[in-house]
Design an enzyme around this catalytic site. Structure first.
Site, PDB file in Angstrom:
ATOM      1  N   LYS A   1       0.842  -1.203   0.000  1.00 29.66           N
ATOM      2  CA  LYS A   1       0.000   0.000   0.000  1.00 29.66           C
ATOM      3  C   LYS A   1       0.874   1.249   0.000  1.00 29.66           C
ATOM      4  O   LYS A   1       0.606   2.205  -0.737  1.00 29.66           O
ATOM      5  CB  LYS A   1      -0.930  -0.001   1.232  1.00 29.66           C
TER       6      LYS A   1
ATOM      7  N   ASP B   1     -11.013   3.159   4.548  1.00 32.93           N
ATOM      8  CA  ASP B   1     -11.408   1.760   4.334  1.00 32.93           C
ATOM      9  C   ASP B   1     -12.927   1.628   4.209  1.00 32.93           C
ATOM     10  O   ASP B   1     -13.430   0.618   3.719  1.00 32.93           O
ATOM     11  CB  ASP B   1     -10.939   0.888   5.521  1.00 32.93           C
TER      12      ASP B   1
ATOM     13  N   GLN C   1      -4.400  -1.408   9.816  1.00 32.37           N
ATOM     14  CA  GLN C   1      -4.308  -2.709   9.149  1.00 32.37           C
ATOM     15  C   GLN C   1      -4.911  -3.809  10.031  1.00 32.37           C
ATOM     16  O   GLN C   1      -4.550  -3.948  11.203  1.00 32.37           O
ATOM     17  CB  GLN C   1      -2.833  -3.021   8.834  1.00 32.37           C
TER      18      GLN C   1
END
Ligand code: NDP
Length: 290
Positions: free
Chosen positions: A55, A122, A99
């Site tokens: 990422k 997200d 994460q």
């Protein structure tokens, strides 16, 4: 119908989206706003380290700065909440990515709830999921967003079509079903208690498999001419990667299908960066925030 389904190439669809993201990031920078993604990684999980590295690398390629926050696996929920609060209040941070999975001792739900919904790139915060449900999305969760882009790239007709989503997780299956519903598909959601899964699959014109079981969707279940999006990423017995769909058998019947790897996977990161640049675009006043 041709003998074999065409492949939906996630790498090239993601590359086109990343080019858009780069252009969006440049526009923000020209307006004096440097897009910035804060990445929080707790513990030493090797898979998570790989995801975070990918990422961050892709973000750099697109002109998005990342801020790396690494915490030890023994960190407390309170310490993580404190970090999230600081990032919420930092005006230079557009997106916050925590994460997953978090180590067992941490209250993951409390952490995700603490993220400012306007920085929740997200799209997992209940406010953003709720907005999606009422048809006023802000951040659409990255994997289902990527699946919709792949369906569009494949030219799949959704309006009035029978779409089956297999899996009902909060991050993939449920938002996926809502996106298909908004596209006017007739949506069925299957899960571990569903009876006669083979029959459900055989009736679907669009199949989205998001289960996490190697090749459990048999090729012969797929209706001739269906479009198949395989979200699953599983290790096969010989150590390679396979999806949730038995690829060769499904390809022989479908109209179009995603490979694993190289299908949904590349889209997820691209959509994350897309969400982050959207946030920066709103901060820069280049577009109204939803
Ligand atoms: P979860 O484990 O959270 O959800 C799996 C879902 O599958 C559940 O809803 C479960 O039902 C359902 N399920 C389990 N067994 C069956 C069965 N026998 N028949 C029908 N449904 C079943 O997984 P995620 O949604 O997080 O991820 C799904 C897959 O997608 C995984 O392989 C994951 O690695 C992959 N993934 C890939 C991404 C990418 O970028 N390509 C991103 C995110 C995920 P129930 O609710 O009843 O338990």
């Amino acid at each position: 119908m041709s003998a074999e389904a065409s492949l939906i190439d996630g790498k090239s669809v993601a590359a086109a989206l990343l080019a858009e993201v780069r252009a969006g990031a440049e526009a923000c920078s020209s307006a004096g706003v440097a897009p910035c993604l804060a990445v929080v990684l707790v513990g030493e999980d090797p898979a998570s380290q790989v995801y975070v590295r990918n990422k961050e690398r892709r973000a750099a390629e697109c002109g998005i700065a990342t801020r790396d926050h690494r915490l030890s696996a023994t960190s407390s929920t309170a310490a993580l909440l404190e970090l999230v609060r600081a990032l919420n209040e930092d005006p230079a941070v557009d997106g916050i990515l925590v994460q997953l999975p978090l180590p067992a001792g941490i209250d993951a739900e409390a952490v995700l709830l603490a993220i400012d919904p306007r920085k929740d790139v997200d799209g997992f915060h209940p406010e953003n999921l709720g907005r999606l449900m009422v048809g006023r999305p802000r951040f659409v969760p990255c994997t289902p967003q990527g699946c919709m882009r792949l369906l569009a790239a494949a030219g799949a007709e959704l309006r009035g079509r029978r779409a089956l989503v297999i899996g009902r997780s909060t991050i993939v299956g449920k938002p996926m079903a809502h996106l298909l519903l908004q596209a006017d598909a007739t949506v069925t959601i299957a899960h571990s208690r569903t009876q006669h899964l083979a029959r459900e699959v055989s009736m679907a014109e669009v199949v989205i498999a998001a289960v996490g079981r190697p090749e459990m969707i048999r090729g012969e279940w797929i209706a001739p001419g269906a479009t198949v999006i395989d979200v699953g990423i599983n290790r096969s017995a010989n150590g390679g990667l396979v999806g949730d769909v038995e690829f060769a058998g499904a390809r022989a019947r479908a109209r179009a299908i995603t490979p694993v790897p190289g299908g949904v996977g590349p889209m997820t990161i691209a959509c994350l960066l897309r969400n982050c640049v959207d946030a920066a675009t709103w901060r820069a006043g280049l577009a109204p925030a939803p």
